[in-house]
Design a protein around this motif. Sequence first.
Motif, short mmCIF file in Angstrom:
data_model
loop_
_atom_site.label_atom_id
_atom_site.label_comp_id
_atom_site.label_asym_id
_atom_site.label_seq_id
_atom_site.Cartn_x
_atom_site.Cartn_y
_atom_site.Cartn_z
N GLU A 112 5.51 4.30 0.82
CA GLU A 112 4.97 2.97 0.53
C GLU A 112 5.23 2.04 1.70
O GLU A 112 6.32 2.03 2.29
CB GLU A 112 5.60 2.41 -0.75
N GLU B 129 -2.83 4.13 -2.82
CA GLU B 129 -2.57 2.92 -3.59
C GLU B 129 -2.78 1.70 -2.70
O GLU B 129 -2.29 1.66 -1.56
CB GLU B 129 -1.13 2.91 -4.10
N LEU B 130 -3.49 0.70 -3.21
CA LEU B 130 -3.72 -0.54 -2.46
C LEU B 130 -3.45 -1.74 -3.37
O LEU B 130 -3.95 -1.81 -4.49
CB LEU B 130 -5.16 -0.60 -1.95
N ALA C 24 0.86 -1.18 0.00
CA ALA C 24 0.00 0.00 0.00
C ALA C 24 0.89 1.23 0.00
O ALA C 24 2.07 1.16 0.37
CB ALA C 24 -0.92 0.00 1.22
N ASP D 145 -2.48 -3.49 -8.59
CA ASP D 145 -3.00 -2.63 -7.53
C ASP D 145 -4.07 -1.71 -8.09
O ASP D 145 -4.30 -1.63 -9.30
CB ASP D 145 -1.88 -1.85 -6.83
#
Length: 424
Positions: free
Chosen positions: A417, A128-129, A108, A151
Motif C-alpha cells: 500500500e 485499490e485506489l 492506493a 476506495d
Amino acid sequence: MSLMNRLIALTLLLSTAASAQPAPEADRNRACTDRLVALQQADAASPPSDPCGMLATVIYGDIAERVARKAKRAITPADVQAHPVLGGVHGTVGQAGAVPPAVPTPLAGATGSVVSTETGAKVLAEIELNPLGLLYTDDAEKTSWASRTADAVLVVPASTNGSLEKLDYFGVRVRFNASGFANGALAMASLKQSYKELAIVAADFADRLEAVITGAPRTALCITALESEDNFNIQNHCGTDFDLEGLLPAEQKFREASAKARREADRRYLGLDLRGDFGDPRFTGLAEQRGTRLLGAVSAGQRLNEGPRYAQLRGRLGFAYTYLRDTRMTNYALDWGLGMEFGSETDARVTKGSVGLEGRAGGVDTGAGDTRYMDLRVGITVPFSAGSGISLGVTFPIIQPRDVERKPMLSINGDWELLLSSTR
C-alpha cells in the motif's frame, strides 16, 4: 511572529546580518545585531533607511512567507493518515483473513494472491485506489478523513492465457466507511492539542536561543557554531553553553501523540461493503457456475482495547444476489460474517491474525453453492516493510451447501500500500 517560528526568523536574520559585515569589526557587528533585534520587537511606521534596517526589511518579507507555509505544515498529512489495511484479496477465494473491514486503502495499493482452487492453483491481482486520498495529499485536515472514507477495487486473474475470451472471472469492490469523517476529525483535534504543547516548549527554546545570540560576544561566530552544532565553539563564541537537543523530548512526545491519534481514529468503523463478481469466482471450470453475483452489506468493527496491541470485533450483514447465465436461475440470500482480529501496530507496520465465520442463509438451491453454507476463515499477516506484508489464509467449510461440495482453500498473498512519508 508565531511561537516556534520566532526561532527560524531570528536565526535567519542574525545569520544574514552577521555574514554581511566585516568580521573583525566587533563594535559594528554588535550594533547591527542590536538594530535587528530592535526591529523585531517594534513595528516601524516607515521603512528604515540604515543598512541594518534595510537588510531586516528585505529578509522579513521572505521569512514571513516561509513561516506561514511552515505553520500550515505544522501537522503533516503523514501524521494523520489511516493505517494500511492489508490482508489479501478480500471477498474472493484469495481472501487471507476473516470478515474483511469496510475500510479503504489510505491512497492506493496492490495485492497478488496465489490460491488453491478446485481446478488447481490460480493467481489473482487486486488494484485499490482511493481517489480522495490521492487528491488531498498536501492537506492534513483533508487527509485525516479522505484516507479513511472510500476506495474502489478491481480484482482480475493475473493470467488469461493470452485471450480475453478465457477471462473466467473479474470482480469490483467499493468500500465506504461512514465513520471516516468523524474519525479523521477526532485525530486532527487530538493532534492540534498536542502541537500546542510542542509549540509552548518550542517558544521557550526560541527565547533561550535568542538570549544566547543577542548576548554573544562574537555574534557571527556564535551563529556559525550553533548552525554546525559545535558545542566547543558554542561555549567559546556564544559565551555560554546551549543544549541544541532541548526540543527532542517534546518532538518525541508529539510523534507518540500522532501514533496514538491515528490508532484512536482507526479504532472503529461503520460502513458499506459493496461487491460485484462476474464469471466463475471459485474457478470451478463449470459453465453452469458462470454468472453475476452482487453483494451489499453493512460492515462494522470495534477495537476492544487501546494501545498498539489490539483486539477488534468485526461483523457484516447484508444481502447477496446471484444470477447464473447458463441455467438462468436467480437467487437471493442473507450474507453474514462474525470474527475477531488480533494485531500489533508500529508506525505503518501491522502484524495481525484473524479468525471468524462467514456464510449465507436462505434462498434456493441453484447449483452454484452460494447459499446455506458456513465457512471458518483463519488468516495471518506479517509485515516486511512500511505498508506492505505477506498474508496467509485458510478456509474450511463447516456447513456444506446441499447442491455443491465446497473444498478447503489455501491462499498466499503479497500486499503493498502506498503511504505518505513524514518529513518531520
